[in-house]
Write a protein that holds these residues in place. Structure first.
Motif, PDB file in Angstrom:
ATOM      1  N   PRO A 122      -0.452 -20.026 -54.017  1.00 30.51           N
ATOM      2  CA  PRO A 122      -0.632 -21.364 -53.450  1.00 30.51           C
ATOM      3  C   PRO A 122       0.490 -21.737 -52.481  1.00 30.51           C
ATOM      4  O   PRO A 122       0.249 -22.441 -51.501  1.00 30.51           O
ATOM      5  CB  PRO A 122      -0.615 -22.286 -54.678  1.00 30.51           C
ATOM      6  N   CYS A 123       1.703 -21.252 -52.741  1.00 31.29           N
ATOM      7  CA  CYS A 123       2.820 -21.594 -51.860  1.00 31.29           C
ATOM      8  C   CYS A 123       2.586 -21.040 -50.456  1.00 31.29           C
ATOM      9  O   CYS A 123       2.968 -21.662 -49.461  1.00 31.29           O
ATOM     10  CB  CYS A 123       4.128 -21.045 -52.427  1.00 31.29           C
ATOM     11  N   VAL A 124       1.954 -19.883 -50.382  1.00 29.91           N
ATOM     12  CA  VAL A 124       1.676 -19.281 -49.071  1.00 29.91           C
ATOM     13  C   VAL A 124       0.545 -20.047 -48.375  1.00 29.91           C
ATOM     14  O   VAL A 124       0.580 -20.275 -47.173  1.00 29.91           O
ATOM     15  CB  VAL A 124       1.314 -17.792 -49.235  1.00 29.91           C
ATOM     16  N   ASP A 125      -0.439 -20.472 -49.176  1.00 30.15           N
ATOM     17  CA  ASP A 125      -1.535 -21.246 -48.594  1.00 30.15           C
ATOM     18  C   ASP A 125      -1.034 -22.514 -47.930  1.00 30.15           C
ATOM     19  O   ASP A 125      -1.478 -22.875 -46.847  1.00 30.15           O
ATOM     20  CB  ASP A 125      -2.556 -21.631 -49.686  1.00 30.15           C
ATOM     21  N   VAL A 126      -0.154 -23.228 -48.610  1.00 30.80           N
ATOM     22  CA  VAL A 126       0.185 -24.568 -48.134  1.00 30.80           C
ATOM     23  C   VAL A 126       1.286 -24.586 -47.080  1.00 30.80           C
ATOM     24  O   VAL A 126       1.428 -25.576 -46.358  1.00 30.80           O
ATOM     25  CB  VAL A 126       0.603 -25.497 -49.301  1.00 30.80           C
ATOM     26  N   CYS A 127       2.053 -23.520 -46.967  1.00 30.93           N
ATOM     27  CA  CYS A 127       3.214 -23.546 -46.067  1.00 30.93           C
ATOM     28  C   CYS A 127       2.760 -23.752 -44.617  1.00 30.93           C
ATOM     29  O   CYS A 127       1.972 -22.967 -44.093  1.00 30.93           O
ATOM     30  CB  CYS A 127       3.997 -22.247 -46.173  1.00 30.93           C
ATOM     31  N   PRO A 128       3.257 -24.815 -43.956  1.00 27.03           N
ATOM     32  CA  PRO A 128       2.751 -25.084 -42.606  1.00 27.03           C
ATOM     33  C   PRO A 128       3.161 -24.046 -41.567  1.00 27.03           C
ATOM     34  O   PRO A 128       2.453 -23.845 -40.583  1.00 27.03           O
ATOM     35  CB  PRO A 128       3.347 -26.458 -42.271  1.00 27.03           C
ATOM     36  N   THR A 129       4.320 -23.399 -41.772  1.00 32.20           N
ATOM     37  CA  THR A 129       4.812 -22.502 -40.721  1.00 32.20           C
ATOM     38  C   THR A 129       4.563 -21.035 -41.025  1.00 32.20           C
ATOM     39  O   THR A 129       4.788 -20.184 -40.163  1.00 32.20           O
ATOM     40  CB  THR A 129       6.326 -22.670 -40.511  1.00 32.20           C
ATOM     41  N   GLY A 130       4.155 -20.716 -42.231  1.00 32.22           N
ATOM     42  CA  GLY A 130       4.032 -19.307 -42.588  1.00 32.22           C
ATOM     43  C   GLY A 130       5.336 -18.723 -43.100  1.00 32.22           C
ATOM     44  O   GLY A 130       5.468 -17.504 -43.234  1.00 32.22           O
ATOM     45  N   ALA A 131       6.309 -19.592 -43.393  1.00 31.26           N
ATOM     46  CA  ALA A 131       7.575 -19.097 -43.939  1.00 31.26           C
ATOM     47  C   ALA A 131       7.365 -18.554 -45.345  1.00 31.26           C
ATOM     48  O   ALA A 131       7.957 -17.553 -45.733  1.00 31.26           O
ATOM     49  CB  ALA A 131       8.615 -20.215 -43.957  1.00 31.26           C
ATOM     50  N   SER A 132       6.526 -19.238 -46.094  1.00 32.37           N
ATOM     51  CA  SER A 132       6.176 -18.763 -47.423  1.00 32.37           C
ATOM     52  C   SER A 132       5.170 -17.648 -47.208  1.00 32.37           C
ATOM     53  O   SER A 132       4.119 -17.868 -46.629  1.00 32.37           O
ATOM     54  CB  SER A 132       5.556 -19.913 -48.218  1.00 32.37           C
ATOM     55  N   MET A 133       5.526 -16.453 -47.647  1.00 29.43           N
ATOM     56  CA  MET A 133       4.714 -15.307 -47.243  1.00 29.43           C
ATOM     57  C   MET A 133       4.605 -14.283 -48.361  1.00 29.43           C
ATOM     58  O   MET A 133       5.414 -14.249 -49.276  1.00 29.43           O
ATOM     59  CB  MET A 133       5.360 -14.648 -46.032  1.00 29.43           C
ATOM     60  N   LYS A 134       3.567 -13.464 -48.242  1.00 26.46           N
ATOM     61  CA  LYS A 134       3.402 -12.367 -49.202  1.00 26.46           C
ATOM     62  C   LYS A 134       3.422 -11.073 -48.412  1.00 26.46           C
ATOM     63  O   LYS A 134       2.690 -10.917 -47.436  1.00 26.46           O
ATOM     64  CB  LYS A 134       2.084 -12.516 -49.955  1.00 26.46           C
ATOM     65  N   ARG A 135       4.290 -10.151 -48.839  1.00 25.96           N
ATOM     66  CA  ARG A 135       4.334  -8.854 -48.156  1.00 25.96           C
ATOM     67  C   ARG A 135       3.110  -8.024 -48.540  1.00 25.96           C
ATOM     68  O   ARG A 135       2.438  -8.295 -49.529  1.00 25.96           O
ATOM     69  CB  ARG A 135       5.598  -8.083 -48.558  1.00 25.96           C
ATOM     70  N   ALA A 136       2.889  -6.996 -47.752  1.00 19.97           N
ATOM     71  CA  ALA A 136       1.738  -6.129 -48.017  1.00 19.97           C
ATOM     72  C   ALA A 136       1.787  -5.564 -49.432  1.00 19.97           C
ATOM     73  O   ALA A 136       0.758  -5.305 -50.046  1.00 19.97           O
ATOM     74  CB  ALA A 136       1.695  -5.010 -46.989  1.00 19.97           C
ATOM     75  N   ASP A 137       2.998  -5.357 -49.954  1.00 22.85           N
ATOM     76  CA  ASP A 137       3.100  -4.775 -51.294  1.00 22.85           C
ATOM     77  C   ASP A 137       3.113  -5.831 -52.392  1.00 22.85           C
ATOM     78  O   ASP A 137       3.468  -5.546 -53.529  1.00 22.85           O
ATOM     79  CB  ASP A 137       4.341  -3.871 -51.393  1.00 22.85           C
ATOM     80  N   MET A 155       5.747 -28.231 -54.275  1.00 20.41           N
ATOM     81  CA  MET A 155       4.698 -29.072 -54.838  1.00 20.41           C
ATOM     82  C   MET A 155       3.533 -28.206 -55.314  1.00 20.41           C
ATOM     83  O   MET A 155       2.881 -28.506 -56.305  1.00 20.41           O
ATOM     84  CB  MET A 155       4.160 -30.036 -53.772  1.00 20.41           C
ATOM     85  N   ALA A 156       3.278 -27.131 -54.573  1.00 21.31           N
ATOM     86  CA  ALA A 156       2.065 -26.357 -54.817  1.00 21.31           C
ATOM     87  C   ALA A 156       2.233 -25.286 -55.880  1.00 21.31           C
ATOM     88  O   ALA A 156       1.251 -24.837 -56.458  1.00 21.31           O
ATOM     89  CB  ALA A 156       1.594 -25.713 -53.510  1.00 21.31           C
ATOM     90  N   CYS A 157       3.460 -24.839 -56.128  1.00 18.55           N
ATOM     91  CA  CYS A 157       3.662 -23.724 -57.061  1.00 18.55           C
ATOM     92  C   CYS A 157       3.351 -24.162 -58.482  1.00 18.55           C
ATOM     93  O   CYS A 157       3.947 -25.093 -58.996  1.00 18.55           O
ATOM     94  CB  CYS A 157       5.096 -23.206 -57.004  1.00 18.55           C
ATOM     95  N   PRO A 158       2.409 -23.487 -59.150  1.00 17.24           N
ATOM     96  CA  PRO A 158       2.067 -23.873 -60.513  1.00 17.24           C
ATOM     97  C   PRO A 158       3.156 -23.510 -61.524  1.00 17.24           C
ATOM     98  O   PRO A 158       3.089 -23.948 -62.671  1.00 17.24           O
ATOM     99  CB  PRO A 158       0.799 -23.073 -60.808  1.00 17.24           C
ATOM    100  N   TYR A 159       4.123 -22.695 -61.125  1.00 15.86           N
ATOM    101  CA  TYR A 159       5.092 -22.167 -62.083  1.00 15.86           C
ATOM    102  C   TYR A 159       6.478 -22.762 -61.907  1.00 15.86           C
ATOM    103  O   TYR A 159       7.409 -22.369 -62.569  1.00 15.86           O
ATOM    104  CB  TYR A 159       5.132 -20.636 -61.970  1.00 15.86           C
TER     105      TYR A 159
ATOM    106  N   SER B 181      -5.776 -34.909 -48.641  1.00 19.15           N
ATOM    107  CA  SER B 181      -5.927 -33.540 -49.141  1.00 19.15           C
ATOM    108  C   SER B 181      -4.585 -32.848 -49.347  1.00 19.15           C
ATOM    109  O   SER B 181      -4.519 -31.844 -50.061  1.00 19.15           O
ATOM    110  CB  SER B 181      -6.782 -32.726 -48.168  1.00 19.15           C
ATOM    111  N   ILE B 182      -3.525 -33.363 -48.721  1.00 20.67           N
ATOM    112  CA  ILE B 182      -2.187 -32.824 -49.014  1.00 20.67           C
ATOM    113  C   ILE B 182      -1.991 -32.828 -50.526  1.00 20.67           C
ATOM    114  O   ILE B 182      -1.440 -31.901 -51.106  1.00 20.67           O
ATOM    115  CB  ILE B 182      -1.101 -33.669 -48.315  1.00 20.67           C
ATOM    116  N   PHE B 183      -2.488 -33.879 -51.158  1.00 18.69           N
ATOM    117  CA  PHE B 183      -2.381 -33.967 -52.612  1.00 18.69           C
ATOM    118  C   PHE B 183      -3.624 -33.393 -53.289  1.00 18.69           C
ATOM    119  O   PHE B 183      -3.520 -32.719 -54.308  1.00 18.69           O
ATOM    120  CB  PHE B 183      -2.151 -35.423 -53.020  1.00 18.69           C
TER     121      PHE B 183
END
Lengths: 255, 413, 169
Positions: A122-137, A155-159, B181-183
């Motif tokens: 979710p953190c990667v989904d919500v990040c506006p700039t793409g700074a939060s990212m998942k590597r290929a691995d 805010m988005a991270c469930p953990y 929707s932000i929330f």
């Protein structure tokens, strides 16, 4: 060059207190599985998906060796006097021990909790700039070069795996750049993974093994012969908040 | 019989006008000073932490952004729904929409961990992020409303105003949907992860935006010595009442849905009963002061005719709106994540406990500074361009007023 | 409209003139930067990882390229890594003397403060070598061969990594 890699593997097996060697895995299979660490000039690929299996039954009562190991490796936390101005609620925590008590039965145990390296983070989904990212691995990281510090990922991270840096830092460790106004979290010791590949041992796992608990198994979830895959196939594993369907890289046993 | 309404720049040049500019300028300067202080030291000087990651600045920012799209409603009712009495109100409505949005965005940007990297936010887009969409929606909104204002204010372009107005109306609905929707899109937290967040925010925008618009209109007309008809004001205050009721309805639907699902009982119990400050803010701030009292004032046969009472009702709606933002944004974060259902959890990282948050003064100053930016921009704009009509007396602005007024206002909603 | 633009025009003019005056007042006095010597050479022929002129002009391109490859793809070659820049160009912290990035004695700042270009590296990256850092380049005057060609038998992690790299270069 293969000589070097062999040495490193021996070192690895020794370093993990013989735990890996003690597993009922044929030595030949183990050797096969140890693909050489990725050459430094090659990009990571989706052939691997790094993950960890944590056996909470082995997690020692009151032990926080993994947390301290992470602090030492990555330079955060009180033992490094990182963030001296920040209040306790403001200080970063990449990994923490969560104590659980079943309200009905009273059964109590503890487990380490850190970034779960989701397949669908979710953190990667919500990040506006793409700074939060998942590597290929599969390793989820914050690219602090383009992090603007909006904290939406937190805010988005469930953990609750992420921390924001509330003040100027100095003398960070080379392996873990971190700084004011950006967000950070567990990197799965990505610098070790890039160096050692499937032989890598994240600092938390190393510290746990050194303490004799051996609750962590790091490895490649995509490789059916890896120790982590074998253990998962044998005993299964739990994802925290599996209901969210995020397909976590970190799995637990004994929750 | 039919008189046309002329728009004129504000000609006040006395201590009143410049005093207002001075006060608003000071508020903006203090807000910027607070920002410098926070950014220089880092966020450790604020009350925000790793549990409450969005604090008072976000309460003000989201409030202003939501109110901005709502402020445009008055213009939309004229252009899109063809209600003649609202047409002379349109330019000020568009102006307020833009300035409120700029005020809100300024807060949001100045509270970033790295505000110096604003250019990064503009050049790197992750199109799956609702935040990134919002950056486009906000900038687009400013551009579209600017064109809309041009069409409204340039007599030779008048014929395009309803088309552009319709587009602006659609855009603002999408924009507020995006803000909600932000929330709504946050799957992790008990208080969010609900589709109703989007329409809730749309109705909130109607209410907050109109309350601010009414206050600015009343103050602006009074201070410039321009007449404002009772019938027109009655239309607007009745409409505000409908919107306040609408917000209450959506809040009710949200909590009823949560109360039905056992999964959400923990959060509902926290907010509605045992949440201390959050419970008090919800019942006393949001529901009583922010909704029920202004509703009573607006519809009271006597008070509803008093301009002072209408003004106070608007102020209470604004106060209640800020409180509602606080309970949504801060309360939603304060309630701990549920990672292990059925387990008591504790950790060094405040798992399983309601998070503490004591906002620091600079956070408030930044938030109020955002209001200052919005209002000083309005005060300056009405002086250099003819946003305000010379008169809004009923005989000119609302010739068909009378018994049908309330029904018409209700229908427009 | 004119009423709007007249005061704006004079404001813009005034601000513009103020900026024009700055170099007149201060420009002539700025001394050329005193750029600290690196503590190693890339090769016998070449001081830095690319010719000095190229590095002076385009170092940021190399660093930026490496930054994204390392960050996003896990490419960890050393030639253009910021870590090695610092190891070679900044003295190791010693007790009593730490050359920080806000000092003109710091290699990066010596020139950046002269050029008035903000560096956005050191809010997150350390600005000095790690106390136990071993530069990937050989020591100045050490007489050994090329970058990463040491053949010491002690297989520390760093050397192992370097060896892996070299095999592919």
């Amino acid at each position: 060059m293969s000589e070097h890699v062999d040495t490193s593997r021996r070192r690895f097996i020794g370093g993990t207190a013989g735990a890996a060697a003690g597993m009922s895995i044929a030595p030949g299979v183990f050797l096969n599985q140890v693909a050489q660490a990725k050459p430094a000039d090659q990009p990571v690929t989706s052939e691997n998906r790094w993950g960890m299996l944590i056996d909470t039954n082995k997690c020692g009562d009151g032990c926080d060796a993994c947390v301290r190991g992470c602090m030492e490796e990555n330079g955060w936390g009180d033992i490094n006097d990182s963030e001296p101005h920040s209040a306790p609620e403001q200080k970063a925590q990449w990994i923490r021990i969560v104590e659980l008590r079943d309200t009905r039965t009273g059964y109590a145990h503890q487990l380490p909790l850190m970034c779960q390296h989701c397949k669908h983070p979710p953190c990667v989904d919500v990040c506006p700039t793409g700074a939060s990212m998942k590597r290929a691995d599969g390793i989820v990281l914050v690219d602090k070069h383009i992090c603007i510090g909006c904290r939406y990922c937190m805010m988005a991270c469930p953990y609750k795996a992420r921390s924001f840096i509330h003040e100027d830092l100095q003398d960070q460790l080379v392996v873990a750049p971190r700084g004011k106004g950006t967000v950070e979290s567990c990197t799965l010791c990505v610098h070790r993974v890039d160096r050692d590949g499937a032989d890598a041992v994240p600092a938390c796992a190393e510290a746990c093994a050194a303490e004799g608990h051996d609750a962590f198994v790091f490895g490649d979830l995509n490789d059916p012969n890896s120790e982590i895959s074998r253990q998962l196939a044998l005993h299964g594993g739990t994802e925290i908040r599996a209901d969210l369907g995020l397909d976590l890289g970190v799995r637990y046993r004994g929750i | 019989m039919k008189k046309t309404i002329h728009f004129r720049e504000v000609t006040n040049n006395g201590t009143g006008y410049w005093g207002l500019i001075g006060i608003l300028g000071l508020i903006v300067a203090i807000g910027l000073g607070a920002t410098y202080y926070m950014e220089h030291h880092g966020h450790y000087v604020t009350g925000m932490n790793n549990q409450i990651v969005w604090g008072i600045p976000h309460v003000f920012a989201v409030f202003l952004i939501v109110a901005a799209s709502g402020a445009l409603n008055v213009a939309s009712i004229g252009s899109v729904f063809g209600k003649a009495p609202y047409k002379p109100l349109a330019p000020l409505s568009g102006l307020l929409a833009v300035t409120l949005l700029i005020g809100g965005l300024a807060i949001l940007v100045l509270d970033l961990g790295r505000p110096d990297r604003l250019i990064v936010a503009m050049t790197y887009y992750n199109f799956k992020s609702i935040f990134a969409w919002n950056i486009i929606l906000y900038n687009g909104f400013i551009a579209i409303v600017a064109v809309y204002l041009w069409m409204l204010m340039d007599p030779s372009k008048k014929q395009y105003s309803s088309t552009v107005g319709f587009f602006a109306f659609l855009w603002r609905l999408i924009l507020t949907t995006g803000t909600g929707s932000i929330f709504g899109f946050i799957v992790a937290r008990q208080a969010y992860d609900a589709a109703i967040m989007a329409p809730l925010f749309v109705v909130m925008s109607f209410s907050f935006g109109l309350a601010i618009y009414l206050l600015v209109l009343m103050a602006g007309m009074k201070w410039t010595g321009r007449p404002l008809g009772d019938a027109l004001l009655r239309r607007l205050k009745n409409l505000l009442g409908v919107f306040v009721g609408g917000v209450l309805y959506f809040v009710l639907a949200y909590h009823l849905t949560n109360l039905y699902a056992t999964e959400h009982h923990g959060y509902e119990h926290f907010l509605l009963l045992g949440g201390g400050i959050y419970t008090q803010l919800f019942w006393i701030g949001q529901i009583l002061i922010g909704s029920l009292i202004p509703l009573a004032m607006l519809y009271h046969p006597g008070l509803g005719r008093s301009r002072t009472a209408i003004g106070w009702a608007c102020a209470l709606v604004i106060l209640g709106g800020l409180t509602q933002m606080y309970t949504i944004i801060i309360g939603g974060q304060a309630y701990p994540l549920v990672l292990f259902p059925g387990m008591e959890v504790s950790s060094s990282f405040y798992d399983g406990v309601v998070a503490e948050y004591s906002p620091a003064l600079p956070e408030f100053l930044l938030g109020i500074g955002g209001f200052g930016i919005a209002l000083i921009a309005v005060a300056l704009a009405v002086k250099v361009l003819p946003f305000m009509p010379q008169t809004l007396e009923d005989a000119v602005a609302d010739p068909h007023h009378g018994g049908a007024t309330d029904a018409a206002a209700g229908k427009a909603a | 409209m004119t009423r709007l633009f007249k005061p704006l025009q004079s404001l813009v003019l005034a601000v513009g003139m103020a900026f024009l005056a700055i170099p007149l007042l201060a420009g002539a006095e700025v001394p050329r930067p005193d750029i600290p010597q690196a503590n190693a050479r890339y090769s016998e022929a070449q001081g830095c990882v690319e010719p000095t002129e190229e590095m002076r002009k385009n170092h940021m391109e190399y660093i930026l390229h490496q930054r994204d490859e390392t960050m996003r793809q896990g490419v960890r070659t050393k030639q253009y890594s910021l870590e090695e820049c610092i190891n070679c160009h900044v003295p190791k912290p010693e007790s009593g003397k730490i050359v920080r990035s806000d000092s003109k004695e710091h290699f990066c700042s010596s020139c950046h403060s002269y050029a008035a270009v903000k560096i956005d590296c050191f809010s997150c990256h350390r600005d000095t070598p790690m106390p136990d850092a071993e530069p990937g380049m050989h020591r100045l005057g050490g007489g050994k061969g090329h970058h990463f060609t040491e053949t010491e038998t002690e297989l520390t992690a760093d050397v192992l990594r370097a060896a892996t790299e070299e095999g592919l270069q």
